[in-house]
Scaffold this motif. Structure first.
Motif, PDB file in Angstrom:
ATOM      1  N   PHE A 180      95.234  27.742  84.840  1.00 39.14           N
ATOM      2  CA  PHE A 180      94.406  27.441  83.672  1.00 39.14           C
ATOM      3  C   PHE A 180      95.307  26.861  82.587  1.00 39.14           C
ATOM      4  N   MET A 181      94.674  26.359  81.515  1.00 38.95           N
ATOM      5  CA  MET A 181      95.385  25.975  80.303  1.00 38.95           C
ATOM      6  C   MET A 181      94.617  26.518  79.100  1.00 38.95           C
ATOM      7  N   THR A 182      95.361  26.823  78.045  1.00 42.58           N
ATOM      8  CA  THR A 182      94.771  27.298  76.795  1.00 42.58           C
ATOM      9  C   THR A 182      95.162  26.351  75.669  1.00 42.58           C
ATOM     10  N   VAL A 183      94.178  25.904  74.896  1.00 44.11           N
ATOM     11  CA  VAL A 183      94.415  25.053  73.726  1.00 44.11           C
ATOM     12  C   VAL A 183      94.163  25.888  72.475  1.00 44.11           C
ATOM     13  N   ILE A 184      95.142  25.884  71.562  1.00 48.42           N
ATOM     14  CA  ILE A 184      95.013  26.642  70.314  1.00 48.42           C
ATOM     15  C   ILE A 184      95.491  25.804  69.131  1.00 48.42           C
ATOM     16  N   ASP A 185      95.107  26.236  67.939  1.00 44.97           N
ATOM     17  CA  ASP A 185      95.695  25.701  66.709  1.00 44.97           C
ATOM     18  C   ASP A 185      97.106  26.267  66.553  1.00 44.97           C
ATOM     19  N   ARG A 186      98.002  25.455  66.002  1.00 48.33           N
ATOM     20  CA  ARG A 186      99.316  26.000  65.652  1.00 48.33           C
ATOM     21  C   ARG A 186      99.207  26.925  64.442  1.00 48.33           C
ATOM     22  N   ASP A 187      98.325  26.558  63.501  1.00 42.75           N
ATOM     23  CA  ASP A 187      98.215  27.265  62.236  1.00 42.75           C
ATOM     24  C   ASP A 187      99.604  27.348  61.599  1.00 42.75           C
ATOM     25  N   PHE A 188      99.943  28.497  61.049  1.00 41.61           N
ATOM     26  CA  PHE A 188     101.258  28.655  60.438  1.00 41.61           C
ATOM     27  C   PHE A 188     102.078  29.701  61.190  1.00 41.61           C
ATOM     28  N   ASP A 189     101.743  29.846  62.477  1.00 40.86           N
ATOM     29  CA  ASP A 189     102.451  30.777  63.346  1.00 40.86           C
ATOM     30  C   ASP A 189     103.557  30.042  64.088  1.00 40.86           C
ATOM     31  N   SER A 190     104.533  30.785  64.548  1.00 40.46           N
ATOM     32  CA  SER A 190     105.582  30.205  65.383  1.00 40.46           C
ATOM     33  C   SER A 190     105.018  29.890  66.759  1.00 40.46           C
ATOM     34  N   THR A 191     105.373  28.716  67.303  1.00 38.85           N
ATOM     35  CA  THR A 191     104.927  28.342  68.653  1.00 38.85           C
ATOM     36  C   THR A 191     106.109  28.273  69.621  1.00 38.85           C
ATOM     37  N   GLU A 192     107.257  28.794  69.192  1.00 34.21           N
ATOM     38  CA  GLU A 192     108.455  28.669  70.015  1.00 34.21           C
ATOM     39  C   GLU A 192     108.387  29.499  71.290  1.00 34.21           C
ATOM     40  N   GLU A 193     107.682  30.629  71.253  1.00 31.71           N
ATOM     41  CA  GLU A 193     107.668  31.526  72.398  1.00 31.71           C
ATOM     42  C   GLU A 193     106.336  31.527  73.126  1.00 31.71           C
ATOM     43  N   LEU A 194     105.560  30.473  72.989  1.00 25.49           N
ATOM     44  CA  LEU A 194     104.276  30.413  73.661  1.00 25.49           C
ATOM     45  C   LEU A 194     104.448  30.206  75.154  1.00 25.49           C
ATOM     46  N   SER A 195     103.483  30.715  75.879  1.00 26.47           N
ATOM     47  CA  SER A 195     103.466  30.566  77.326  1.00 26.47           C
ATOM     48  C   SER A 195     103.367  29.094  77.724  1.00 26.47           C
ATOM     49  N   ALA A 196     103.817  28.787  78.940  1.00 24.62           N
ATOM     50  CA  ALA A 196     103.683  27.429  79.478  1.00 24.62           C
ATOM     51  C   ALA A 196     102.225  27.059  79.686  1.00 24.62           C
ATOM     52  N   HIS A 197     101.336  28.059  79.699  1.00 29.92           N
ATOM     53  CA  HIS A 197      99.905  27.789  79.846  1.00 29.92           C
ATOM     54  C   HIS A 197      99.241  27.423  78.523  1.00 29.92           C
ATOM     55  N   VAL A 198      99.979  27.519  77.421  1.00 28.21           N
ATOM     56  CA  VAL A 198      99.405  27.253  76.097  1.00 28.21           C
ATOM     57  C   VAL A 198      99.831  25.878  75.611  1.00 28.21           C
ATOM     58  N   TYR A 199      98.836  25.096  75.217  1.00 31.16           N
ATOM     59  CA  TYR A 199      99.064  23.710  74.781  1.00 31.16           C
ATOM     60  C   TYR A 199      98.441  23.542  73.394  1.00 31.16           C
ATOM     61  N   PRO A 200      99.233  23.626  72.323  1.00 39.31           N
ATOM     62  CA  PRO A 200      98.658  23.529  70.976  1.00 39.31           C
ATOM     63  C   PRO A 200      98.202  22.097  70.658  1.00 39.31           C
ATOM     64  N   TYR A 201      97.295  22.012  69.705  1.00 39.68           N
ATOM     65  CA  TYR A 201      96.948  20.709  69.160  1.00 39.68           C
ATOM     66  C   TYR A 201      98.183  20.116  68.481  1.00 39.68           C
ATOM     67  N   ASP A 202      98.254  18.789  68.465  1.00 39.37           N
ATOM     68  CA  ASP A 202      99.279  18.143  67.657  1.00 39.37           C
ATOM     69  C   ASP A 202      99.024  18.480  66.186  1.00 39.37           C
ATOM     70  N   ARG A 203     100.084  18.518  65.416  1.00 41.38           N
ATOM     71  CA  ARG A 203     100.025  18.857  64.000  1.00 41.38           C
ATOM     72  C   ARG A 203      99.550  20.302  63.832  1.00 41.38           C
ATOM     73  N   ARG A 204      98.854  20.618  62.732  1.00 40.63           N
ATOM     74  CA  ARG A 204      98.592  22.015  62.375  1.00 40.63           C
ATOM     75  C   ARG A 204      97.441  22.638  63.166  1.00 40.63           C
ATOM     76  N   ASP A 205      96.392  21.860  63.389  1.00 39.25           N
ATOM     77  CA  ASP A 205      95.190  22.385  64.031  1.00 39.25           C
ATOM     78  C   ASP A 205      94.342  21.204  64.496  1.00 39.25           C
ATOM     79  N   LEU A 206      93.153  21.495  65.035  1.00 43.59           N
ATOM     80  CA  LEU A 206      92.285  20.430  65.537  1.00 43.59           C
ATOM     81  C   LEU A 206      92.003  19.393  64.458  1.00 43.59           C
ATOM     82  N   GLU A 207      91.568  19.851  63.285  1.00 41.24           N
ATOM     83  CA  GLU A 207      91.197  18.914  62.229  1.00 41.24           C
ATOM     84  C   GLU A 207      92.403  18.111  61.747  1.00 41.24           C
TER      85      GLU A 207
END
Length: 269
Positions: free
Chosen positions: A73-100
């Motif tokens: 599977f894959m998971t898409v999330i907002d980066r928001d203002f959280d650290s994304t350095e330790e995210l799983s390989a299954h997690v694919y954030p939006y470019d920039r801060r969030d969807l919008e």
């Protein structure tokens, strides 16, 4: 909450629904935060089963469960203002801060401004792209406060303050002190306003920009006077965010972000 209600909630966990779904349907699985993400992405991913998790926390919890079950599977999330350095390989954030924010970076807000604003007023401002750049700059103080709030857990309640209401409509000047004072009055936290002003003046620690909906709120303020003549009811953040989403199709379909997401979605054998 009763024990029976808790049990029902546990039975309706999105990860359990995904596992049950895969017993019947063999399609790539995409987990997203909410229904807006689902509605926007399903137009571009017709052969993918997309599940909304009712928030980022639930999406990340479900990700942990699906990984423990060795599922694809894959998971898409907002980066928001959280650290994304330790995210799983299954997690694919939006470019920039969030969807919008990503859609703004793809030029969609400039398109909305072009359709909703005055061509003469926009021209005087250097065009819709120049206005978007200016709006993103105006949103940086709020972004700096959001970043520090996430890191230090101050407890500031940003959703209680309308960012667009803190803009001088005639000049598009952001009133930082008024915004900080409103945040303090709504949040009831023990931070001095001078300290908040110091934080608001800080540079962001990354290149992901401000929160997308904050920029949209400021765009609404601009469309009421300096870039257009919309009534306040037609220029709210929620109305313009809806227009941003509905206008995203072409730009999103051509984006590198979507191409890379498609490459990550693994067919289910």
């Amino acid at each position: 909450m009763s024990n029976s209600q808790e049990t029902l909630r546990e039975l309706d966990r999105v990860e359990d629904r995904i596992r049950q779904h895969l017993q019947v349907v063999k399609e790539p699985i995409l987990l997203v935060e909410g229904p807006d993400d689902q509605q926007i992405l399903e137009l571009h991913l017709p052969n993918v089963s997309i599940f909304a998790a009712d928030g980022k926390v639930n999406a990340l919890r479900a990700t942990d469960s699906l990984e423990s079950w060795k599922m694809q599977f894959m998971t898409v999330i907002d980066r928001d203002f959280d650290s994304t350095e330790e995210l799983s390989a299954h997690v694919y954030p939006y470019d920039r801060r969030d969807l919008e924010s990503m859609l703004i970076g793809l030029g969609v807000l400039a398109l909305v401004l072009q359709h909703q604003g005055s061509s003469e007023k926009l021209s005087n401002l250097g065009g819709p792209d120049a206005l978007v750049e200016r709006l993103e700059g105006l949103a940086v103080p709020a972004a700096s406060l959001r970043h520090r709030n996430a890191q230090e857990e101050y407890g500031l309640i940003f959703d209680e303050v309308d960012l667009g209401s803190k803009v001088v409509l005639a000049s598009l000047e952001f009133q930082t002190r008024s915004y900080c004072a409103a945040l303090l009055s709504k949040s009831r936290v023990s931070i001095a306003i001078d300290r908040m002003l110091e934080i608001a003046a800080e540079d962001l620690p990354d290149l992901h920009g401000p929160r997308g909906k904050d920029v949209v709120a400021l765009a609404g303020a601009s469309l009421r006077r300096i870039a257009g003549s919309l009534p306040s009811a037609a220029a709210t953040e929620s109305v313009l965010t809806g227009q941003l989403h509905s206008s995203a199709g072409l730009a999103l379909s051509k984006s590198d972000w979507l191409t890379k997401l498609c490459d990550r979605l693994i067919p289910i054998p």
